[in-house]
Design a protein around this motif. Structure first.
Motif, PDB file in Angstrom:
ATOM      1  N   ALA A 138     -25.302  -3.133 -13.960  1.00 29.40           N
ATOM      2  CA  ALA A 138     -25.887  -1.937 -14.572  1.00 29.40           C
ATOM      3  C   ALA A 138     -24.818  -1.138 -15.311  1.00 29.40           C
ATOM      4  CB  ALA A 138     -26.565  -1.079 -13.509  1.00 29.40           C
ATOM      5  N   LYS A 139     -23.648  -1.013 -14.713  1.00 28.04           N
ATOM      6  CA  LYS A 139     -22.553  -0.273 -15.350  1.00 28.04           C
ATOM      7  C   LYS A 139     -22.147  -0.933 -16.666  1.00 28.04           C
ATOM      8  CE  LYS A 139     -17.859   1.435 -14.447  1.00 28.04           C
ATOM      9  NZ  LYS A 139     -17.154   0.717 -15.529  1.00 28.04           N
ATOM     10  N   ILE A 140     -22.057  -2.269 -16.650  1.00 31.49           N
ATOM     11  CA  ILE A 140     -21.699  -2.983 -17.864  1.00 31.49           C
ATOM     12  C   ILE A 140     -22.735  -2.748 -18.963  1.00 31.49           C
ATOM     13  CG2 ILE A 140     -21.381  -5.264 -18.883  1.00 31.49           C
ATOM     14  CD1 ILE A 140     -19.053  -4.390 -17.161  1.00 31.49           C
ATOM     15  N   MET A 141     -24.014  -2.835 -18.592  1.00 31.09           N
ATOM     16  CA  MET A 141     -25.058  -2.623 -19.583  1.00 31.09           C
ATOM     17  C   MET A 141     -25.051  -1.188 -20.111  1.00 31.09           C
ATOM     18  SD  MET A 141     -26.494  -5.508 -20.099  1.00 31.09           S
ATOM     19  CE  MET A 141     -27.991  -5.095 -20.974  1.00 31.09           C
ATOM     20  N   MET A 142     -24.716  -0.235 -19.251  1.00 30.60           N
ATOM     21  CA  MET A 142     -24.650   1.166 -19.683  1.00 30.60           C
ATOM     22  C   MET A 142     -23.443   1.416 -20.579  1.00 30.60           C
ATOM     23  SD  MET A 142     -25.893   2.980 -16.123  1.00 30.60           S
ATOM     24  CE  MET A 142     -25.629   4.671 -16.688  1.00 30.60           C
ATOM     25  N   GLU A 143     -22.488   0.520 -20.570  1.00 30.62           N
ATOM     26  CA  GLU A 143     -21.376   0.594 -21.511  1.00 30.62           C
ATOM     27  C   GLU A 143     -21.714  -0.120 -22.818  1.00 30.62           C
ATOM     28  OE1 GLU A 143     -18.170  -1.165 -19.377  1.00 30.62           O
ATOM     29  OE2 GLU A 143     -17.822   0.585 -18.088  1.00 30.62           O
ATOM     30  N   ILE A 144     -22.484  -1.182 -22.724  1.00 30.82           N
ATOM     31  CA  ILE A 144     -22.836  -1.968 -23.903  1.00 30.82           C
ATOM     32  C   ILE A 144     -23.812  -1.221 -24.808  1.00 30.82           C
ATOM     33  CG2 ILE A 144     -24.134  -4.019 -24.649  1.00 30.82           C
ATOM     34  CD1 ILE A 144     -22.817  -5.521 -22.338  1.00 30.82           C
ATOM     35  N   TYR A 145     -24.817  -0.601 -24.232  1.00 27.86           N
ATOM     36  CA  TYR A 145     -25.865   0.025 -25.041  1.00 27.86           C
ATOM     37  C   TYR A 145     -25.326   1.068 -26.020  1.00 27.86           C
ATOM     38  CZ  TYR A 145     -30.445  -1.827 -23.722  1.00 27.86           C
ATOM     39  OH  TYR A 145     -31.568  -2.612 -23.595  1.00 27.86           O
ATOM     40  N   PRO A 146     -24.454   1.989 -25.605  1.00 28.35           N
ATOM     41  CA  PRO A 146     -23.908   2.922 -26.594  1.00 28.35           C
ATOM     42  C   PRO A 146     -23.162   2.214 -27.712  1.00 28.35           C
ATOM     43  CG  PRO A 146     -23.513   3.748 -24.387  1.00 28.35           C
ATOM     44  CD  PRO A 146     -24.026   2.342 -24.238  1.00 28.35           C
ATOM     45  N   ARG A 147     -22.472   1.127 -27.390  1.00 29.88           N
ATOM     46  CA  ARG A 147     -21.720   0.406 -28.404  1.00 29.88           C
ATOM     47  C   ARG A 147     -22.639  -0.260 -29.414  1.00 29.88           C
ATOM     48  NH1 ARG A 147     -17.493  -2.973 -24.807  1.00 29.88           N
ATOM     49  NH2 ARG A 147     -16.728  -3.651 -26.850  1.00 29.88           N
ATOM     50  N   ILE A 148     -23.837  -0.641 -28.976  1.00 30.27           N
ATOM     51  CA  ILE A 148     -24.783  -1.229 -29.921  1.00 30.27           C
ATOM     52  C   ILE A 148     -25.140  -0.216 -31.014  1.00 30.27           C
ATOM     53  CG2 ILE A 148     -27.082  -2.225 -30.223  1.00 30.27           C
ATOM     54  CD1 ILE A 148     -26.908  -3.275 -27.380  1.00 30.27           C
ATOM     55  N   GLN A 238     -31.460 -10.178 -12.686  1.00 31.13           N
ATOM     56  CA  GLN A 238     -32.547  -9.198 -12.726  1.00 31.13           C
ATOM     57  C   GLN A 238     -32.145  -7.980 -13.535  1.00 31.13           C
ATOM     58  OE1 GLN A 238     -35.561  -9.507 -11.649  1.00 31.13           O
ATOM     59  NE2 GLN A 238     -35.659 -10.886  -9.909  1.00 31.13           N
ATOM     60  N   VAL A 239     -30.892  -7.522 -13.354  1.00 31.98           N
ATOM     61  CA  VAL A 239     -30.447  -6.308 -14.032  1.00 31.98           C
ATOM     62  C   VAL A 239     -30.284  -6.536 -15.522  1.00 31.98           C
ATOM     63  CG1 VAL A 239     -28.549  -4.659 -14.256  1.00 31.98           C
ATOM     64  CG2 VAL A 239     -29.379  -5.306 -11.991  1.00 31.98           C
ATOM     65  N   ILE A 240     -29.538  -7.575 -15.914  1.00 31.02           N
ATOM     66  CA  ILE A 240     -29.258  -7.730 -17.339  1.00 31.02           C
ATOM     67  C   ILE A 240     -30.484  -8.168 -18.119  1.00 31.02           C
ATOM     68  CG2 ILE A 240     -26.840  -8.260 -16.902  1.00 31.02           C
ATOM     69  CD1 ILE A 240     -27.421 -11.159 -17.609  1.00 31.02           C
ATOM     70  N   ASN A 241     -31.495  -8.691 -17.444  1.00 32.34           N
ATOM     71  CA  ASN A 241     -32.729  -9.081 -18.131  1.00 32.34           C
ATOM     72  C   ASN A 241     -33.799  -7.999 -18.040  1.00 32.34           C
ATOM     73  OD1 ASN A 241     -32.075 -11.477 -19.298  1.00 32.34           O
ATOM     74  ND2 ASN A 241     -33.572 -12.704 -18.205  1.00 32.34           N
ATOM     75  N   SER A 242     -33.410  -6.787 -17.682  1.00 24.09           N
ATOM     76  CA  SER A 242     -34.386  -5.706 -17.557  1.00 24.09           C
ATOM     77  C   SER A 242     -34.213  -4.690 -18.678  1.00 24.09           C
ATOM     78  CB  SER A 242     -34.230  -4.998 -16.200  1.00 24.09           C
ATOM     79  OG  SER A 242     -33.014  -4.268 -16.152  1.00 24.09           O
ATOM     80  N   ALA A 243     -35.307  -4.010 -18.996  1.00 24.09           N
ATOM     81  CA  ALA A 243     -35.273  -2.852 -19.883  1.00 24.09           C
ATOM     82  C   ALA A 243     -35.208  -1.626 -18.990  1.00 24.09           C
ATOM     83  CB  ALA A 243     -36.509  -2.827 -20.778  1.00 24.09           C
ATOM     84  N   ASP A 244     -33.998  -1.220 -18.656  1.00 17.89           N
ATOM     85  CA  ASP A 244     -33.747  -0.182 -17.662  1.00 17.89           C
ATOM     86  C   ASP A 244     -33.555   1.166 -18.360  1.00 17.89           C
ATOM     87  OD1 ASP A 244     -32.397   1.547 -15.755  1.00 17.89           O
ATOM     88  OD2 ASP A 244     -31.957  -0.246 -14.573  1.00 17.89           O
ATOM     89  N   PRO A 245     -34.279   2.205 -17.932  1.00 16.83           N
ATOM     90  CA  PRO A 245     -34.119   3.523 -18.560  1.00 16.83           C
ATOM     91  C   PRO A 245     -32.678   4.019 -18.560  1.00 16.83           C
ATOM     92  CG  PRO A 245     -36.031   3.517 -17.117  1.00 16.83           C
ATOM     93  CD  PRO A 245     -35.322   2.219 -16.879  1.00 16.83           C
ATOM     94  N   ARG A 246     -31.878   3.580 -17.585  1.00 21.44           N
ATOM     95  CA  ARG A 246     -30.478   4.001 -17.553  1.00 21.44           C
ATOM     96  C   ARG A 246     -29.719   3.477 -18.765  1.00 21.44           C
ATOM     97  NH1 ARG A 246     -28.641   1.694 -11.914  1.00 21.44           N
ATOM     98  NH2 ARG A 246     -30.001   0.009 -12.680  1.00 21.44           N
TER      99      ARG A 246
END
Length: 291
Positions: A138-148, A238-246
């Motif tokens: 989750a932390k990794i994805m929360m770092e990736i999304y802003p970079r996108i 499960q985490v990286i394949n989810s559309a998580d509001p976070r």
């Protein structure tokens, strides 16, 4: 791109009977589990997004002949915007030869090299991705999304996406990444923002993907289990394949810090001026929620 684990099988989750849509706009196709019409969402001034004009999807490589007929005939598909990298397109190309009257625009949004994540084909490369994120996915994805959203190459890609949507004067435009979750999801967030949708409506559409990638996620876990590689990797999948509001929240917070608001971002970073916003709303919004 951590949009999905690469080179895993796609499930045919619709039977041969219905092409009817459910409330969240899902288009029931045989080989495309996450293709949706965002029509009907309320936008600016109490108007609604027109149906059969704006379609979000995963990659089209799994489309059956019947699926392509539905998109071409029922949705009058005119433009496809492919947000994937060149490597992804080469691995699983869109069926351009089968949609000869459709314009395809390759508009890469970010890339795996920028993210520091390798992307290739097969189980070995899938495991590389999973092992890189498994400590705190989750932390990794929360770092990736802003970079996108903040990466300059991504901004050029999203700006081109808006030009393609604006240039499609008739018929429908479809945009996609791999499974239609991250890059296509963020493109949809940006478009709905420009069309005046509420944050609640935008989040609801973003999270709807979770209903349609669950079967694919299970398929990936089953594939790993067959190689005795599941177990603790399951949670990461499960985490990286989810559309998580976070994830979306992290991206929007970063945009607020950098630009002040999402509206300022689409104008300053993507070139969606007030005139272009008005033109998009005029073209894609209607007073009739069923139109």
């Amino acid at each position: 791109m951590v949009d999905t684990v690469p080179d895993m099988p796609t499930l045919d989750i619709a039977d041969a009977e219905g092409l009817e849509q459910v409330a969240d706009g899902r288009i029931m196709l045989e080989g495309l589990p996450n293709t949706r019409d965002i029509g009907g969402i309320e936008g600016a001034h109490g108007r609604f997004v027109k149906h059969a004009r704006l379609l979000r999807s995963g990659a089209l490589a799994g489309a059956t002949e019947r699926d392509l007929e539905v998109l071409a005939d029922d949705y009058d598909l005119r433009t496809v915007v492919d947000l994937r990298t060149e490597d992804e397109r080469r691995e699983k190309p869109d069926p351009e030869d089968a949609l000869v009257d459709v314009r395809f625009d390759h508009v890469p949004v970010l890339n795996t090299e920028t993210l520091g994540i390798t992307h290739g084909g097969g189980l070995r490369d899938a495991l590389k991705i999973l092992r890189q994120v498994q400590d705190d996915p989750a932390k990794i994805m929360m770092e990736i999304y802003p970079r996108i959203l903040l990466d300059e190459a991504s901004q050029r890609g999203f700006a081109t996406f808006f030009e393609d949507v604006l240039a499609t004067e008739e018929g429908s435009v479809l945009w996609h990444c791999t499974i239609g979750k991250d890059r296509a999801g963020l493109a949809t967030v940006l478009l709905l923002q420009v069309l005046g949708a509420s944050p609640k409506a935008i989040m609801k559409d973003y999270q709807a993907t979770n209903r349609y990638v669950a079967s694919r996620t299970q398929e990936i876990m089953d594939a790993l289990a067959s190689y005795h590689l599941a177990g603790k990797l399951d949670d990461s999948i499960q985490v990286i394949n989810s559309a998580d509001p976070r994830f979306l929240g992290a991206a929007l917070d970063a945009v607020d810090r950098e630009f002040g608001s999402l509206d300022a971002y689409v104008e300053k970073a993507l070139g969606v001026t007030a005139d272009k916003r008005a033109a998009l709303q005029a073209r894609y919004l209607t007073d009739d929620p069923s139109a």
